[in-house]
Motif scaffolding. Structure first.
Motif, short mmCIF file in Angstrom:
data_model
loop_
_atom_site.label_atom_id
_atom_site.label_comp_id
_atom_site.label_asym_id
_atom_site.label_seq_id
_atom_site.Cartn_x
_atom_site.Cartn_y
_atom_site.Cartn_z
N GLY A 315 -0.34 14.31 -5.75
CA GLY A 315 -0.25 13.50 -6.97
C GLY A 315 -0.47 12.02 -6.73
O GLY A 315 -0.18 11.20 -7.60
N LEU A 316 -0.97 11.64 -5.55
CA LEU A 316 -1.14 10.21 -5.26
C LEU A 316 -2.55 9.74 -5.59
O LEU A 316 -3.52 10.48 -5.48
CB LEU A 316 -0.86 9.93 -3.77
N ASP A 317 -2.67 8.48 -6.00
CA ASP A 317 -3.98 7.85 -6.20
C ASP A 317 -4.54 7.43 -4.85
O ASP A 317 -3.79 7.16 -3.92
CB ASP A 317 -3.84 6.59 -7.06
N LYS A 318 -5.87 7.29 -4.81
CA LYS A 318 -6.50 6.84 -3.56
C LYS A 318 -5.92 5.51 -3.10
O LYS A 318 -5.66 5.31 -1.92
CB LYS A 318 -8.01 6.72 -3.76
N ALA A 319 -5.71 4.58 -4.05
CA ALA A 319 -5.20 3.25 -3.67
C ALA A 319 -3.82 3.36 -3.01
O ALA A 319 -3.52 2.64 -2.06
CB ALA A 319 -5.12 2.34 -4.89
N GLU A 320 -3.01 4.27 -3.50
CA GLU A 320 -1.68 4.44 -2.91
C GLU A 320 -1.80 5.02 -1.50
O GLU A 320 -1.05 4.66 -0.59
CB GLU A 320 -0.83 5.39 -3.77
N ILE A 321 -2.74 5.95 -1.34
CA ILE A 321 -2.93 6.58 -0.03
C ILE A 321 -3.42 5.54 0.98
O ILE A 321 -2.95 5.48 2.12
CB ILE A 321 -3.91 7.76 -0.12
N ILE A 322 -4.34 4.68 0.53
CA ILE A 322 -4.88 3.65 1.42
C ILE A 322 -3.78 2.69 1.85
O ILE A 322 -3.67 2.33 3.03
CB ILE A 322 -6.04 2.89 0.72
N GLN A 323 -2.94 2.31 0.91
CA GLN A 323 -1.86 1.39 1.24
C GLN A 323 -0.93 2.00 2.29
O GLN A 323 -0.53 1.34 3.26
CB GLN A 323 -1.08 1.06 -0.03
N LYS A 324 -0.62 3.27 2.12
CA LYS A 324 0.24 3.94 3.09
C LYS A 324 -0.46 4.04 4.45
O LYS A 324 0.15 3.83 5.50
CB LYS A 324 0.64 5.32 2.56
N ALA A 325 -1.76 4.33 4.43
CA ALA A 325 -2.52 4.44 5.68
C ALA A 325 -2.47 3.12 6.45
O ALA A 325 -2.35 3.10 7.68
CB ALA A 325 -3.97 4.85 5.39
N GLU A 326 -2.57 2.00 5.71
CA GLU A 326 -2.48 0.69 6.36
C GLU A 326 -1.09 0.49 6.97
O GLU A 326 -0.96 0.06 8.11
CB GLU A 326 -2.79 -0.43 5.36
N GLU A 327 -0.08 0.85 6.22
CA GLU A 327 1.30 0.69 6.68
C GLU A 327 1.57 1.48 7.97
O GLU A 327 2.27 1.00 8.86
CB GLU A 327 2.23 1.27 5.63
N ILE A 328 1.07 2.68 8.05
CA ILE A 328 1.43 3.54 9.18
C ILE A 328 0.46 3.40 10.35
O ILE A 328 0.67 3.99 11.40
CB ILE A 328 1.54 5.03 8.77
N GLY A 329 -0.60 2.61 10.16
CA GLY A 329 -1.48 2.29 11.28
C GLY A 329 -2.66 3.23 11.48
O GLY A 329 -3.28 3.23 12.55
N THR A 330 -3.02 4.00 10.45
CA THR A 330 -4.17 4.91 10.63
C THR A 330 -5.44 4.42 9.94
O THR A 330 -6.54 4.89 10.25
CB THR A 330 -3.84 6.32 10.07
N TYR A 331 -5.30 3.48 9.01
CA TYR A 331 -6.44 3.11 8.16
C TYR A 331 -7.63 2.58 8.96
O TYR A 331 -8.76 3.04 8.77
CB TYR A 331 -6.00 2.06 7.13
N ALA A 332 -7.36 1.65 9.87
CA ALA A 332 -8.46 1.03 10.62
C ALA A 332 -9.25 2.07 11.42
O ALA A 332 -10.47 1.94 11.58
CB ALA A 332 -7.92 -0.05 11.56
N ILE A 333 -8.60 3.11 11.87
CA ILE A 333 -9.30 4.17 12.61
C ILE A 333 -10.08 5.04 11.63
O ILE A 333 -11.24 5.37 11.85
CB ILE A 333 -8.29 5.03 13.40
N SER A 334 -9.44 5.38 10.51
CA SER A 334 -10.08 6.29 9.55
C SER A 334 -11.38 5.73 8.96
O SER A 334 -12.27 6.49 8.59
CB SER A 334 -9.12 6.60 8.39
N ILE A 335 -11.48 4.39 8.86
CA ILE A 335 -12.70 3.85 8.23
C ILE A 335 -13.82 3.58 9.23
O ILE A 335 -14.89 3.10 8.83
CB ILE A 335 -12.41 2.56 7.42
N ARG A 336 -13.62 3.92 10.49
CA ARG A 336 -14.77 3.85 11.40
C ARG A 336 -15.87 4.76 10.84
O ARG A 336 -15.57 5.81 10.30
CB ARG A 336 -14.37 4.34 12.79
N PRO A 337 -17.14 4.37 11.03
CA PRO A 337 -18.20 4.99 10.25
C PRO A 337 -18.64 6.42 10.62
O PRO A 337 -19.34 7.03 9.83
CB PRO A 337 -19.38 4.03 10.47
N TYR A 338 -18.22 6.99 11.74
CA TYR A 338 -18.86 8.23 12.18
C TYR A 338 -18.65 9.40 11.23
O TYR A 338 -17.56 9.63 10.73
CB TYR A 338 -18.42 8.58 13.60
N GLU A 339 -19.71 10.13 11.04
CA GLU A 339 -19.70 11.28 10.13
C GLU A 339 -18.78 12.38 10.65
O GLU A 339 -18.67 12.60 11.84
CB GLU A 339 -21.11 11.88 10.07
N ASP A 340 -18.12 13.08 9.73
CA ASP A 340 -17.45 14.29 10.18
C ASP A 340 -18.22 15.50 9.66
O ASP A 340 -19.22 15.37 8.95
CB ASP A 340 -15.96 14.30 9.82
#
Ligand code: ATP
Ligand code: MG
Length: 394
Positions: A315-340
């Motif tokens: 039930g979370l919005d993308k913006a809320e998820i991004i904010q949490k990702a920044e807080e917990i330290g995963t965001y900078a890794i997740s936005i690296r460009p490599y394709e999955d």
């Protein structure tokens, strides 16, 4: 007098039998988190958890703020049950704040044998602080600092600081689950929320070399390291998925390929979870975010497993998820460009309302069981730890 850290944890859900399990697990997790700092001790006394930081308060707190189950840490001074000693400690702690402050004393007398009651303690300590520290004023309604005093059996504890913990439950009080971990923004956050509820995790990642690069796998390994900081450890299954994806491309109509790919992921995850005693699956799905996450899509994907599928971001919005990702330290890794593997095989027009019978018909030409077995057989398990393993001080 010595410096200790008081650990404050949530009381809710701590009734009856849960309490000893919760506290025992929390103490163990605190010890594990501090195992790299020799000399530090974690101990229980009269229903309280204490940490003796052996002079390493800052280093200890830096590590401790990621231990789930803790509401706050209070760096405290332990004093004998004498008013002079308590006042001395309070004066020192307040003076360390180094600015004129509006303050309030909050005394609690758990040990009723102590001659002053809490009102009298508030008044006495407040008066001494006003006399001995310059620039103080009393403010009972909106104090900038609260000088807390706890009178217990053998000692008193004085503290002013609240270092917030992450809350939740200690990892390990729940049965373990398997997190489907892509390199994206959502799934690491989903894993964090489940660990916060006390669920120990393993992660599973599907990769498709040579379509996906070693750097996309590296991303997932780095995310695992960050999650391990929160959960203590994060074992990661790396699943070879290339054959499954090429088979899907060959046998399944393009608009249903996403749905079928997801079903294959769930099937393989289900197989490994059952083999290794993991009681649920966890994903980063959130309703409506993309075609494969409509309620109809989830309904067409879900039936391949009987395990509970936990979707903490549902039930979370993308913006809320991004904010949490920044807080917990995963965001900078997740936005690296490599394709999955998924972004590579995304069809132009994925079905947003796939029907289960159509999906099952589309799968008929796929050697499902053979692909699952091959993927499981080729899976490797790697460990990710919060820090190099060391022998915990006894
Ligand atoms: P994420 O940001 O977590 O990648 P997403 O918004 O990109 O999510 P999808 O690509 O539809 O969404 O993936 C939905 C969920 O499926 C993910 O949150 C994750 O749990 C799982 N998943 C997707 N790709 C993989 C993968 N390669 N390996 C493991 N799990 C995956
Ligand atoms: Mg993704």
């Amino acid at each position: 007098m010595r410096e200790l850290i008081l650990v404050r944890y949530g009381e809710i859900g701590l009734k009856g039998d849960n309490r000893p399990a919760f506290e025992g697990r929390l103490v163990q997790n605190l010890r594990d988190a501090l195992a790299h700092l020799p000399g530090i001790r974690v101990f229980r006394s009269h229903g309280r958890i204490f940490i003796d930081p052996a002079g390493e308060t800052a280093a200890a707190l830096e590590r401790l703020r990621r231990v789930f189950g803790v509401v706050a840490f209070h760096p405290a001074v332990e004093t004998p049950l004498e008013l002079d000693a308590m006042a001395e400690a309070a004066v020192r702690l307040v003076a360390e704040e180094r600015r004129p402050v509006r303050f309030k004393v909050e005394a609690r007398r758990a040990n009723k044998a102590f001659p002053l009651n809490s009102m009298e303690l508030n008044r006495e300590l407040g008066a001494r602080l006003l006399r001995q520290v310059e620039g103080l004023t009393v403010d009972l309604h909106q104090p900038e600092i609260r000088v807390r005093l706890e009178i217990r059996e053998k000692h008193a504890y004085v503290y002013v600081r609240d270092v917030p913990g992450p809350g939740g439950l200690p990892v390990g009080v729940s049965s373990p689950a398997l997190l489907l971990l892509s390199g994206g923004i959502d799934s690491p956050v989903a894993g964090w929320y489940m660990m916060k509820r006390g669920v120990p995790l393993r992660a599973i990642h599907f990769h498709s070399p040579p379509f996906t690069s070693p750097r996309s796998l590296q991303k997932v390994q780095d995310l695992s390291d960050v999650l391990a900081l929160w959960g203590g450890r994060l074992p990661l299954y790396v699943v070879p998925f290339t054959r499954t994806q090429t088979a899907i491309r060959k046998h399944v109509p393009a608009e249903l390929s996403m749905t079928v790919m997801r079903r294959m992921m769930y099937r393989i995850a289900d197989r490994l979870a059952r083999r290794d005693g993991l009681a649920a699956l966890v994903t980063g799905e959130s309703v409506g975010q993309v075609a494969s996450q409509t309620i109809e899509s989830l309904a067409a994907i879900n039936p391949v497993t009987d395990l509970p599928v936990l979707r903490p971001l549902v039930g979370l919005d993308k913006a809320e998820i991004i904010q949490k990702a920044e807080e917990i330290g995963t965001y900078a890794i997740s936005i690296r460009p490599y394709e999955d593997c998924c972004t590579l095989f995304v069809p132009e027009h994925p079905a947003t309302h796939p029907r289960l019978d159509e999906v099952e018909a589309a799968e008929a030409a796929l050697p499902v069981e053979e692909l699952v077995e091959e993927a499981v057989a080729g899976t490797e398990l790697e460990e990710h730890h919060a820090q190099p393993v060391m022998v915990a001080p006894s």
